[in-house]
Design a protein around this motif. Structure first.
Motif, PDB file in Angstrom:
ATOM      1  N   GLY A 106     -23.295   7.450  48.803  1.00 26.72           N
ATOM      2  CA  GLY A 106     -22.134   6.847  48.183  1.00 26.72           C
ATOM      3  C   GLY A 106     -22.263   6.588  46.703  1.00 26.72           C
ATOM      4  O   GLY A 106     -21.350   6.070  46.075  1.00 26.72           O
ATOM      5  N   GLY A 107     -23.407   6.927  46.094  1.00 25.13           N
ATOM      6  CA  GLY A 107     -23.549   6.821  44.658  1.00 25.13           C
ATOM      7  C   GLY A 107     -24.016   5.482  44.131  1.00 25.13           C
ATOM      8  O   GLY A 107     -24.079   5.277  42.924  1.00 25.13           O
ATOM      9  N   ASN A 108     -24.369   4.551  45.010  1.00 24.63           N
ATOM     10  CA  ASN A 108     -24.763   3.217  44.570  1.00 24.63           C
ATOM     11  C   ASN A 108     -26.273   3.093  44.433  1.00 24.63           C
ATOM     12  O   ASN A 108     -27.042   3.816  45.062  1.00 24.63           O
ATOM     13  CB  ASN A 108     -24.257   2.163  45.559  1.00 24.63           C
ATOM     14  CG  ASN A 108     -22.751   2.164  45.654  1.00 24.63           C
ATOM     15  OD1 ASN A 108     -22.064   1.721  44.758  1.00 24.63           O
ATOM     16  ND2 ASN A 108     -22.235   2.696  46.766  1.00 24.63           N
ATOM     17  N   ASP A 109     -26.707   2.127  43.599  1.00 29.90           N
ATOM     18  CA  ASP A 109     -28.125   1.827  43.459  1.00 29.90           C
ATOM     19  C   ASP A 109     -28.626   1.137  44.729  1.00 29.90           C
ATOM     20  O   ASP A 109     -27.876   0.417  45.386  1.00 29.90           O
ATOM     21  CB  ASP A 109     -28.369   0.885  42.274  1.00 29.90           C
ATOM     22  CG  ASP A 109     -27.969   1.510  40.942  1.00 29.90           C
ATOM     23  OD1 ASP A 109     -27.897   2.760  40.874  1.00 29.90           O
ATOM     24  OD2 ASP A 109     -27.727   0.759  39.981  1.00 29.90           O
ATOM     25  N   VAL A 110     -29.878   1.378  45.059  1.00 31.39           N
ATOM     26  CA  VAL A 110     -30.517   0.674  46.166  1.00 31.39           C
ATOM     27  C   VAL A 110     -31.418  -0.395  45.558  1.00 31.39           C
ATOM     28  O   VAL A 110     -32.265  -0.097  44.721  1.00 31.39           O
ATOM     29  CB  VAL A 110     -31.350   1.632  47.033  1.00 31.39           C
ATOM     30  CG1 VAL A 110     -32.017   0.866  48.181  1.00 31.39           C
ATOM     31  CG2 VAL A 110     -30.472   2.743  47.586  1.00 31.39           C
ATOM     32  N   ARG A 111     -31.214  -1.631  45.953  1.00 31.50           N
ATOM     33  CA  ARG A 111     -31.997  -2.727  45.385  1.00 31.50           C
ATOM     34  C   ARG A 111     -33.470  -2.602  45.725  1.00 31.50           C
ATOM     35  O   ARG A 111     -33.837  -2.123  46.792  1.00 31.50           O
ATOM     36  CB  ARG A 111     -31.437  -4.064  45.882  1.00 31.50           C
ATOM     37  CG  ARG A 111     -30.050  -4.369  45.323  1.00 31.50           C
ATOM     38  CD  ARG A 111     -29.446  -5.604  45.966  1.00 31.50           C
ATOM     39  NE  ARG A 111     -29.151  -5.380  47.380  1.00 31.50           N
ATOM     40  CZ  ARG A 111     -28.493  -6.241  48.147  1.00 31.50           C
ATOM     41  NH1 ARG A 111     -28.069  -7.385  47.642  1.00 31.50           N
ATOM     42  NH2 ARG A 111     -28.263  -5.971  49.416  1.00 31.50           N
ATOM     43  N   GLY A 112     -34.320  -3.057  44.794  1.00 36.58           N
ATOM     44  CA  GLY A 112     -35.753  -2.887  44.937  1.00 36.58           C
ATOM     45  C   GLY A 112     -36.322  -3.426  46.228  1.00 36.58           C
ATOM     46  O   GLY A 112     -37.114  -2.762  46.906  1.00 36.58           O
ATOM     47  N   ALA A 113     -35.947  -4.642  46.615  1.00 34.97           N
ATOM     48  CA  ALA A 113     -36.485  -5.255  47.821  1.00 34.97           C
ATOM     49  C   ALA A 113     -36.185  -4.414  49.051  1.00 34.97           C
ATOM     50  O   ALA A 113     -37.012  -4.283  49.957  1.00 34.97           O
ATOM     51  CB  ALA A 113     -35.903  -6.660  47.988  1.00 34.97           C
ATOM     52  N   GLU A 114     -35.000  -3.825  49.087  1.00 33.34           N
ATOM     53  CA  GLU A 114     -34.631  -2.976  50.213  1.00 33.34           C
ATOM     54  C   GLU A 114     -35.357  -1.642  50.148  1.00 33.34           C
ATOM     55  O   GLU A 114     -35.891  -1.157  51.148  1.00 33.34           O
ATOM     56  CB  GLU A 114     -33.120  -2.741  50.215  1.00 33.34           C
ATOM     57  CG  GLU A 114     -32.666  -1.807  51.324  1.00 33.34           C
ATOM     58  CD  GLU A 114     -31.182  -1.478  51.241  1.00 33.34           C
ATOM     59  OE1 GLU A 114     -30.735  -0.674  52.074  1.00 33.34           O
ATOM     60  OE2 GLU A 114     -30.499  -2.009  50.354  1.00 33.34           O
ATOM     61  N   ALA A 115     -35.389  -1.041  48.954  1.00 30.87           N
ATOM     62  CA  ALA A 115     -35.964   0.293  48.794  1.00 30.87           C
ATOM     63  C   ALA A 115     -37.434   0.355  49.186  1.00 30.87           C
ATOM     64  O   ALA A 115     -37.897   1.366  49.725  1.00 30.87           O
ATOM     65  CB  ALA A 115     -35.788   0.754  47.351  1.00 30.87           C
TER      66      ALA A 115
END
Length: 267
Positions: A106-115
């Protein structure tokens, strides 16, 4: 991936919202007004892989792309996954890969904690294909981090930015096709893509390579860079020993401009 020529741009319907539970990042996805039911009466323009690039596919799947992440079909709430499976059966769509091997981006950033979470790392190991929706201009930060079974990526025309760490640790990635519209590659984007052998940017409008973009791409043998490329971060080619002659430094703190000058001299 199929040809990108003639694909219509599409603006995703806003069919979901977030509810803040009062706990900072603790938010809940709520879906409403899905267009899935109305799509059932329409016939898709094509089947198989071609179907992924039609408005019918996007109408069915865009509702299921979370705001802050990529979602493999197996990660969907079971209720929504069953709806998707039912509708695809009704439309007699036969995808080349099972749901667990397809990502809708979808083109969104993935937050660090999740990634960097253990759960996501395990999930990303299942990913072997990516579908890019056509209403986006950026590959999100950390979007495909740890997709260690991803082999080929075809980034569609209209994308201008590859975000930071977007393909970092994609250790099986051998081929990536860049669009002419590309202008910037963020830091660490292809860090430790150790199977990547060839990078061709000559046809793009790339102006900037970020810090450590190709660090530890130990199989990289060929790279073509455009004249538009003028801005370089530190240590872009760290440990890319197969890319240049042994008398050109690609160790810590190397002079990126010298490496780029060499690459241009042999194009």
């Amino acid at each position: 991936m199929t040809s990108r020529g003639g694909v219509k741009r599409y603006n995703a319907p806003k069919t979901h919202q977030k509810i803040d539970k009062g706990g900072g990042d603790d938010e809940e996805e709520v879906f409403e007004g899905s267009e899935v039911d109305s799509a059932a009466d329409e016939t898709p323009a094509a089947g198989g892989d071609d179907f992924m690039h039609t408005d019918d596919f996007r109408r069915l799947f865009v509702d299921f792309v979370m705001v802050d992440t990529l979602v493999t079909m197996r990660w969907l709430d079971i209720k929504w996954r069953k709806v998707v499976e039912k509708k695809l059966t009704e439309l007699e769509v036969k995808l080349d890969k099972p749901f667990s091997e397809i990502i809708v981006h979808g083109g969104n950033d993935v937050r660090g904690a999740e990634a960097y979470s253990d759960a996501r790392k395990e999930g990303m190991k299942q990913v072997s294909s990516i579908v890019f929706l056509m209403n986006i201009t950026k590959v999100g930060d950390r979007a495909c981090l740890y997709a260690s079974n991803l082999v080929v990526v075809d980034i569609p025309e209209g994308m201008t930015i590859i975000g930071e760490r977007s393909f970092m640790w994609c250790t099986s990635l051998k081929e990536i096709k860049f669009p002419k519209s590309l202008t910037s590659i963020g830091s660490y984007s292809f860090h430790t893509c150790s199977s990547l052998e060839r990078v061709v940017l000559l046809h793009t409008n790339a102006q900037e390579l970020g810090r450590a973009d190709f660090w530890n791409c130990t199989s990289l043998r060929e790279m073509k860079v455009p004249d538009s490329l003028q801005t370089f971060g530190d240590n872009i080619f760290m440990s890319c020993y197969k890319l240049v002659p042994s008398d050109i430094n690609v160790g810590w703190g190397h002079d990126v401009s010298k490496v780029v000058a060499y690459l241009r001299s042999i194009q």
